[in-house]
Design a protein around this motif. Structure first.
Motif, PDB file in Angstrom:
ATOM      1  N   ILE A  35       0.930  -1.163  -0.009  1.00 15.27           N
ATOM      2  CA  ILE A  35      -0.055  -0.075   0.119  1.00 15.27           C
ATOM      3  C   ILE A  35       0.991   1.226   0.088  1.00 15.27           C
ATOM      4  O   ILE A  35       1.486   1.377   1.020  1.00 15.27           O
ATOM      5  N   VAL A  36       0.921   1.835  -1.064  1.00 16.20           N
ATOM      6  CA  VAL A  36       1.790   3.157  -1.369  1.00 16.20           C
ATOM      7  C   VAL A  36       0.897   4.280  -1.036  1.00 16.20           C
ATOM      8  O   VAL A  36       0.401   4.630  -1.733  1.00 16.20           O
ATOM      9  N   ASP A  37       0.966   4.976   0.102  1.00 13.12           N
ATOM     10  CA  ASP A  37       0.122   5.968   0.717  1.00 13.12           C
ATOM     11  C   ASP A  37       0.671   6.586   1.889  1.00 13.12           C
ATOM     12  O   ASP A  37       1.816   6.875   1.882  1.00 13.12           O
ATOM     13  N   THR A  38      -0.197   6.836   2.940  1.00  9.80           N
ATOM     14  CA  THR A  38      -0.014   7.620   4.193  1.00  9.80           C
ATOM     15  C   THR A  38       0.787   6.608   5.287  1.00  9.80           C
ATOM     16  O   THR A  38       0.853   7.180   6.246  1.00  9.80           O
ATOM     17  N   GLY A  39       0.957   5.318   4.807  1.00 10.46           N
ATOM     18  CA  GLY A  39       1.310   4.440   5.695  1.00 10.46           C
ATOM     19  C   GLY A  39      -0.072   3.267   6.469  1.00 10.46           C
ATOM     20  O   GLY A  39      -1.216   3.656   5.974  1.00 10.46           O
ATOM     21  N   ILE A  40       0.241   2.827   7.294  1.00  6.14           N
ATOM     22  CA  ILE A  40      -0.739   1.829   7.815  1.00  6.14           C
ATOM     23  C   ILE A  40      -0.914   1.907   9.382  1.00  6.14           C
ATOM     24  O   ILE A  40       0.310   1.826   9.914  1.00  6.14           O
ATOM     25  N   GLY A  90     -10.423  -9.294   9.404  1.00  9.44           N
ATOM     26  CA  GLY A  90     -11.807  -9.816  10.168  1.00  9.44           C
ATOM     27  C   GLY A  90     -11.641 -10.128  11.445  1.00  9.44           C
ATOM     28  O   GLY A  90     -12.569 -10.786  12.126  1.00  9.44           O
ATOM     29  N   GLU A  91     -10.581  -9.952  12.046  1.00  7.41           N
ATOM     30  CA  GLU A  91     -10.253 -10.458  13.454  1.00  7.41           C
ATOM     31  C   GLU A  91     -11.236  -9.811  14.395  1.00  7.41           C
ATOM     32  O   GLU A  91     -11.736 -10.685  15.248  1.00  7.41           O
ATOM     33  N   VAL A  92     -11.686  -8.483  14.116  1.00  7.46           N
ATOM     34  CA  VAL A  92     -12.789  -7.705  15.042  1.00  7.46           C
ATOM     35  C   VAL A  92     -13.907  -7.449  14.359  1.00  7.46           C
ATOM     36  O   VAL A  92     -14.911  -7.631  14.525  1.00  7.46           O
ATOM     37  N   GLY A  93     -13.652  -6.520  13.366  1.00  9.04           N
ATOM     38  CA  GLY A  93     -14.645  -5.759  12.755  1.00  9.04           C
ATOM     39  C   GLY A  93     -15.070  -6.047  11.266  1.00  9.04           C
ATOM     40  O   GLY A  93     -16.221  -6.171  10.810  1.00  9.04           O
ATOM     41  N   VAL A  94     -13.926  -5.670  10.388  1.00 13.40           N
ATOM     42  CA  VAL A  94     -14.132  -5.685   8.964  1.00 13.40           C
ATOM     43  C   VAL A  94     -13.225  -6.825   8.301  1.00 13.40           C
ATOM     44  O   VAL A  94     -12.306  -7.169   8.876  1.00 13.40           O
ATOM     45  N   VAL A  95     -13.664  -7.297   7.268  1.00 14.52           N
ATOM     46  CA  VAL A  95     -12.776  -8.399   6.348  1.00 14.52           C
ATOM     47  C   VAL A  95     -12.475  -7.684   5.103  1.00 14.52           C
ATOM     48  O   VAL A  95     -13.401  -6.749   4.417  1.00 14.52           O
ATOM     49  N   GLY A  96     -11.301  -7.667   4.619  1.00 14.42           N
ATOM     50  CA  GLY A  96     -10.767  -7.359   3.122  1.00 14.42           C
ATOM     51  C   GLY A  96     -11.006  -8.367   2.109  1.00 14.42           C
ATOM     52  O   GLY A  96     -11.526  -9.570   2.406  1.00 14.42           O
ATOM     53  N   VAL A  97     -10.645  -8.154   0.941  1.00 16.40           N
ATOM     54  CA  VAL A  97     -10.912  -8.947   0.218  1.00 16.40           C
ATOM     55  C   VAL A  97      -9.912 -10.089  -0.022  1.00 16.40           C
ATOM     56  O   VAL A  97     -10.479 -11.255  -0.290  1.00 16.40           O
ATOM     57  N   ALA A  98      -8.837  -9.928   0.440  1.00 14.12           N
ATOM     58  CA  ALA A  98      -7.677 -11.158   0.616  1.00 14.12           C
ATOM     59  C   ALA A  98      -7.190 -11.019   2.223  1.00 14.12           C
ATOM     60  O   ALA A  98      -6.236 -10.617   2.356  1.00 14.12           O
ATOM     61  N   PRO A  99      -7.995 -11.729   3.075  1.00  7.98           N
ATOM     62  CA  PRO A  99      -7.997 -11.310   4.328  1.00  7.98           C
ATOM     63  C   PRO A  99      -6.668 -12.076   4.813  1.00  7.98           C
ATOM     64  O   PRO A  99      -5.936 -11.815   6.107  1.00  7.98           O
ATOM     65  N   GLU A 100      -6.035 -13.295   4.221  1.00  9.96           N
ATOM     66  CA  GLU A 100      -4.919 -13.642   4.611  1.00  9.96           C
ATOM     67  C   GLU A 100      -3.608 -13.311   3.795  1.00  9.96           C
ATOM     68  O   GLU A 100      -2.635 -13.747   3.867  1.00  9.96           O
ATOM     69  N   ALA A 101      -3.581 -12.146   3.224  1.00  9.80           N
ATOM     70  CA  ALA A 101      -2.718 -11.728   2.360  1.00  9.80           C
ATOM     71  C   ALA A 101      -1.614 -11.202   3.230  1.00  9.80           C
ATOM     72  O   ALA A 101      -2.124 -10.410   4.271  1.00  9.80           O
ATOM     73  N   GLU A 102      -0.462 -10.669   3.119  1.00  9.46           N
ATOM     74  CA  GLU A 102       0.569  -9.942   3.765  1.00  9.46           C
ATOM     75  C   GLU A 102       0.414  -8.597   3.303  1.00  9.46           C
ATOM     76  O   GLU A 102       0.381  -8.415   2.134  1.00  9.46           O
ATOM     77  N   LEU A 103       0.364  -7.637   4.056  1.00 15.05           N
ATOM     78  CA  LEU A 103       0.393  -6.056   3.870  1.00 15.05           C
ATOM     79  C   LEU A 103       1.561  -5.612   4.113  1.00 15.05           C
ATOM     80  O   LEU A 103       2.102  -5.798   5.171  1.00 15.05           O
ATOM     81  N   VAL A 104       2.023  -4.530   3.265  1.00 10.80           N
ATOM     82  CA  VAL A 104       3.268  -3.863   3.454  1.00 10.80           C
ATOM     83  C   VAL A 104       3.132  -2.358   3.321  1.00 10.80           C
ATOM     84  O   VAL A 104       2.703  -2.031   2.141  1.00 10.80           O
ATOM     85  N   PRO A 105       3.299  -1.481   4.385  1.00 12.22           N
ATOM     86  CA  PRO A 105       2.930  -0.351   4.320  1.00 12.22           C
ATOM     87  C   PRO A 105       4.165   0.415   3.972  1.00 12.22           C
ATOM     88  O   PRO A 105       5.243   0.357   4.196  1.00 12.22           O
ATOM     89  N   ILE A 106       3.707   1.248   2.781  1.00 11.04           N
ATOM     90  CA  ILE A 106       4.983   2.175   2.068  1.00 11.04           C
ATOM     91  C   ILE A 106       4.751   3.533   2.059  1.00 11.04           C
ATOM     92  O   ILE A 106       3.681   4.112   1.576  1.00 11.04           O
ATOM     93  N   ARG A 107       5.141   4.414   3.353  1.00 10.62           N
ATOM     94  CA  ARG A 107       4.650   5.810   3.539  1.00 10.62           C
ATOM     95  C   ARG A 107       5.427   6.642   2.501  1.00 10.62           C
ATOM     96  O   ARG A 107       6.677   6.483   2.566  1.00 10.62           O
ATOM     97  N   VAL A 108       4.583   7.529   1.846  1.00  8.83           N
ATOM     98  CA  VAL A 108       5.324   8.506   1.017  1.00  8.83           C
ATOM     99  C   VAL A 108       4.892  10.201   1.562  1.00  8.83           C
ATOM    100  O   VAL A 108       5.269  10.847   0.827  1.00  8.83           O
TER     101      VAL A 108
END
Length: 447
Positions: free
Chosen positions: A147-152, A199-217
């Motif tokens: 995710i190339v964005d503000t970070g996670i 989806g551990e607590v509230g919402v689920v994504g399209v690929a819930p078992e994928a690895e996310l990498v935060p890239i803050r710019v």
């Protein structure tokens, strides 16, 4: 939460201050400079000797991108001609700074989801693309989404799949270096949840078992440079990300003679290099209700062939009123929130089963340190093509988890063939169609 409007009174409200108030867009704020005060340039190079020659001439090379064919360089202002005169340099452009323009919505919803509400029931976007059905086939296990964005938000309970060690920050004037790849705002956290919340607590994504990498710019206050955005994409390819999502784009439809057109060649070089290395790139189409198919108009960074460009759709499977469109740019569409008109979005017109505002936006993860407009700590609804793009990024994660050997072009092809609502890649609003996760996965073995 009941979606029946009969027990609600939706107050008349001002929805937008302007088209750029949806999700988040980029506002071009001027020429880019480094923290030292030096000017920043994007330099196209023809061979590996360029970096040494640039540094010998007294300039600093911050980033080397696209397998050595693009460099982000700092030095004195007004040095464009001097840089052009260096051997192995083929083109020079001043970099620009862009800032996120957050949503400006003046609304007073009369009710919010109850304390015991099942948040998955509020994710109409996942119902439309048949995400739950797709999860019977694949959940994204083994895939990597950058995710190339503000970070996670690194502490969010639904984002426990973030790889902080691989996370990175590329920020020319970083005012919060201590947070590393953590979120300097909110935008990256929201996009990350759409793509791959667990989806551990509230919402689920399209690929819930994928690895996310935060890239803050982005810094906490101020803008990102194009050089750093491009470095983020290049880094995603470097670490072998299956897909890199950037829900960022300069607002307005640019014309061929615009100054920003000078940046387009470097954007294309970097993105094509990432695709060659196997990283699919998903990008938002923009929120200007703009026609991208006439007069050679374009947006940046998404108007290059290497990007899957995504328009936004509503809960009624119509084009959201703010979304850019055009057969020349739009590859597929995905849920981004709100309806095809402002009155329908506000509930002043529409159908009896329409989802009321603000719940017709896209619900996703929200930084736990920020207030939620719907009084759900850690979650909020916002809308935009920014929200549509990570739906497709998550879908790419599902596809790659089924077949990691598919190249980027094959992945894009199967996503397009699995899309719904249009016949082939010809719709000016939706391209090949609104994505359908279940149908897409059924086609992977045939690719």
């Amino acid at each position: 939460m009941s979606r029946d409007n009969s027990d609600r009174t939706l107050a008349r409200r001002t929805l937008l201050r302007g088209a750029g108030a949806i999700g988040a867009t980029l506002v071009c704020t001027g020429l880019a400079s480094a923290s030292s005060g030096d000017a920043q340039y994007l330099v196209s190079t023809s061979n590996a000797k360029a970096r040494q020659r640039i540094e010998r001439a007294g300039f600093t090379v911050r980033h080397v991108l696209a397998e050595g064919s693009v460099a982000v360089v700092t030095g004195p202002a007004g040095a464009t001609d001097e840089l052009r005169g260096i051997g192995s340099v083929s083109a020079v452009t001043r970099d620009v700074t862009v800032e996120l323009s957050p949503p400006e919505v003046d609304a007073d919803a009369s009710s919010t989801p109850g304390e015991d509400a099942a948040l998955r029931d509020l994710q109409w976007d996942k119902d439309l693309i048949r995400a739950s059905e797709a999860h019977e086939v694949a959940t994204g296990d083994g895939s990597r989404i950058a995710i190339v964005d503000t970070g996670i938000d690194l502490d969010h309970p639904d984002l426990g799949n973030v790889n902080e060690d691989l996370g990175a920050a590329f920020v020319a004037n970083d005012d919060v270096p201590e947070i590393g790849p953590g979120d300097s705002g909110y935008h990256g956290t929201h996009c990350a949840g759409i793509a791959a919340a667990t989806g551990e607590v509230g919402v689920v994504g399209v690929a819930p078992e994928a690895e996310l990498v935060p890239i803050r710019v982005f810094p906490a206050d101020g803008g990102a440079t194009f050089g750093d955005i491009l470095k983020g994409i290049d880094y995603a390819a470097e670490i072998g990300a299956d897909v890199a999502n950037f829900s960022l784009g300069i607002p307005g439809v640019q014309q061929p003679g615009a100054d920003l057109n000078k940046l387009k060649a470097n954007v294309q070089r970097v993105f094509q290099s990432a695709v060659r290395r196997g990283t699919v790139i998903t990008g938002s189409a923009g929120n200007d209700s703009g026609n991208l198919q006439q007069g050679g108009g374009f947006t940046l960074p998404n108007s290059v062939p290497a990007v899957i460009t995504i328009s936004a759709t509503s809960p009624a499977d119509t084009l959201s009123f703010y979304s850019n469109y055009g057969t020349s740019d739009i590859d597929v569409a995905a849920p981004g929130g709100w309806y095809e008109t402002i009155p329908r979005t506000l509930g002043e017109t529409g159908e009896p089963d329409d989802i009321p505002y603000p719940f017709n936006g896209v619900l996703s993860t929200w930084p736990t340190t920020l207030d939620s407009s719907v009084e759900l700590p850690g979650y909020d609804f916002i809308s935009g093509t920014s929200m549509a793009a990570p739906q497709v990024a998550g879908l790419v994660g599902l596809v790659r988890s089924l077949d990691a050997d598919l190249n980027a072009n094959q992945v894009e092809s199967v996503v397009e063939r699995g899309a719904d609502l249009t016949d082939g890649k010809s719709g000016y609003q939706f391209g090949a169609g609104r994505v359908d996760a279940k149908e897409t996965l059924s086609l992977v073995d045939d690719t």
